[in-house]
Design an enzyme around this catalytic site. Structure first.
Site, mmCIF file in Angstrom:
data_model
loop_
_atom_site.group_PDB
_atom_site.id
_atom_site.type_symbol
_atom_site.label_atom_id
_atom_site.label_comp_id
_atom_site.label_asym_id
_atom_site.label_seq_id
_atom_site.Cartn_x
_atom_site.Cartn_y
_atom_site.Cartn_z
ATOM 1 N N PRO A 114 41.027 40.541 45.881
ATOM 2 C CA PRO A 114 40.326 41.112 45.006
ATOM 3 C C PRO A 114 41.309 41.059 43.684
ATOM 4 C CG PRO A 114 40.691 42.862 46.452
ATOM 5 C CD PRO A 114 40.948 41.542 47.149
ATOM 6 N N GLU A 129 45.460 46.297 53.328
ATOM 7 C CA GLU A 129 45.690 46.360 51.797
ATOM 8 C C GLU A 129 46.396 45.083 51.341
ATOM 9 O OE1 GLU A 129 44.917 49.014 49.906
ATOM 10 O OE2 GLU A 129 44.177 49.685 51.856
ATOM 11 N N ARG A 158 30.234 21.670 50.722
ATOM 12 C CA ARG A 158 29.057 20.913 50.242
ATOM 13 C C ARG A 158 29.193 19.826 49.196
ATOM 14 N NH1 ARG A 158 26.782 22.581 45.594
ATOM 15 N NH2 ARG A 158 24.741 22.142 46.066
ATOM 16 N N ASP A 160 23.165 21.459 39.609
ATOM 17 C CA ASP A 160 23.519 23.136 39.927
ATOM 18 C C ASP A 160 23.756 23.941 39.036
ATOM 19 O OD1 ASP A 160 23.072 22.382 42.952
ATOM 20 O OD2 ASP A 160 25.035 22.143 43.186
#
Ligand code: 6GU
Length: 250
Positions: free
Chosen positions: A88, A115, A160, A175
């Site tokens: 993150p 963590e 993909r 897209d």
């Protein structure tokens, strides 16, 4: 392309046997290998973590274990791999990353839990000539329990785009996040023309190609204004002939 996934929860990646990715693997478009990090532990308890230096909550994954795991997947490889570390605290993962990574011969994705992974691991492999580099990336502004769900997202976004994987490769440039105009993909409809009092927009039924294109551009712009106003006015591309720029400003 080759992709190695390393995690203490290899079963997390079972969905990669399904659907588009399962088919891409069966057809040989991608060689995907899933590894249990604990295979590189040396103690009876198969320990992968310890307490953080400097104190604080949670546990940190040991650099020794990750070092053995990463060296061993690299040693199998004829090409220098790119190391991806989902976290993150990474930079945002975007469509352009999926497109770039889909051109690399070998991706290794190191999934941390707790963590995270001792920061010297990213530092060491970013300076190693045996590797293409290290990319610490986040899939959005929320916190997951580990990198596995993010790795699934990244693998699907990359695979993909590999040659021969999409049923219709012509659809990928339209897209959201791949369009030259930088707008989101617009609304889509199929039969019947009327459903529960809701009619398919007339231009789409008309067969008039110019009217269809105009309706779709306007719809994509409205959708982008509503859902992602942050995407407007960030492309250098000129607006189509006879229109004005979405923001009037760029
Ligand atoms: Cl890549 N990992 C974790 N643990 N949480 C996240 C993330 C990644 N991206 C957003 N949240």
């Amino acid at each position: 392309m080759r992709i190695d996934l390393i995690s203490i929860f290899p079963a997390y990646f079972e969905p990669l046997a399904l659907s588009l990715i399962g088919k891409a693997r069966a057809e040989g478009a991608v060689d995907l290998a899933i590894h249990d990090l604990r295979d590189w532990t040396t103690d009876n308890h198969r320990t992968v973590d310890d307490t953080p230096y400097g104190g604080g909550p949670g546990m940190v994954m040991l650099p020794e274990i990750w070092g053995r795991a990463l060296d061993s997947v690299q040693a199998m490889s004829p090409h220098p791999p790119l190391l991806v570390i989902p976290t993150p605290s990474g930079r945002p993962f975007r469509q352009v990353d999926a497109a770039t990574w889909s051109t690399v011969d070998h991706l290794v994705i190191a999934c941390g839990r707790y963590e995270g992974i001792d920061s010297r691991v990213a530092q060491f492999y970013s300076e190693s000539p045996e590797w293409l580099g290290v990319q610490e990336v986040s899939i959005g502004d929320y916190v997951l329990a580990g990198g596995e769900a993010a790795a699934l997202v990244m693998v699907e976004a990359v695979v993909r785009l590999l040659p021969g994987v999409l049923g219709n490769p012509d659809s990928a440039p339209d897209d959201s996040f791949s369009r030259p105009d930088g707008l989101l993909e617009g609304s889509i409809f199929t039969k019947p023309p009327m459903w529960r009092d809701l009619r398919v927009p007339e231009p789409l039924l008309s067969g008039h190609h110019a009217d269809i294109a105009t309706w779709r551009s306007t719809d994509a712009l409205h959708r982008t204004e509503r859902h992602r106003p942050d995407l407007l006015g960030t492309t250098e591309a000129a607006p189509p002939e006879g229109t004005t720029s979405p923001t009037g400003g760029n």
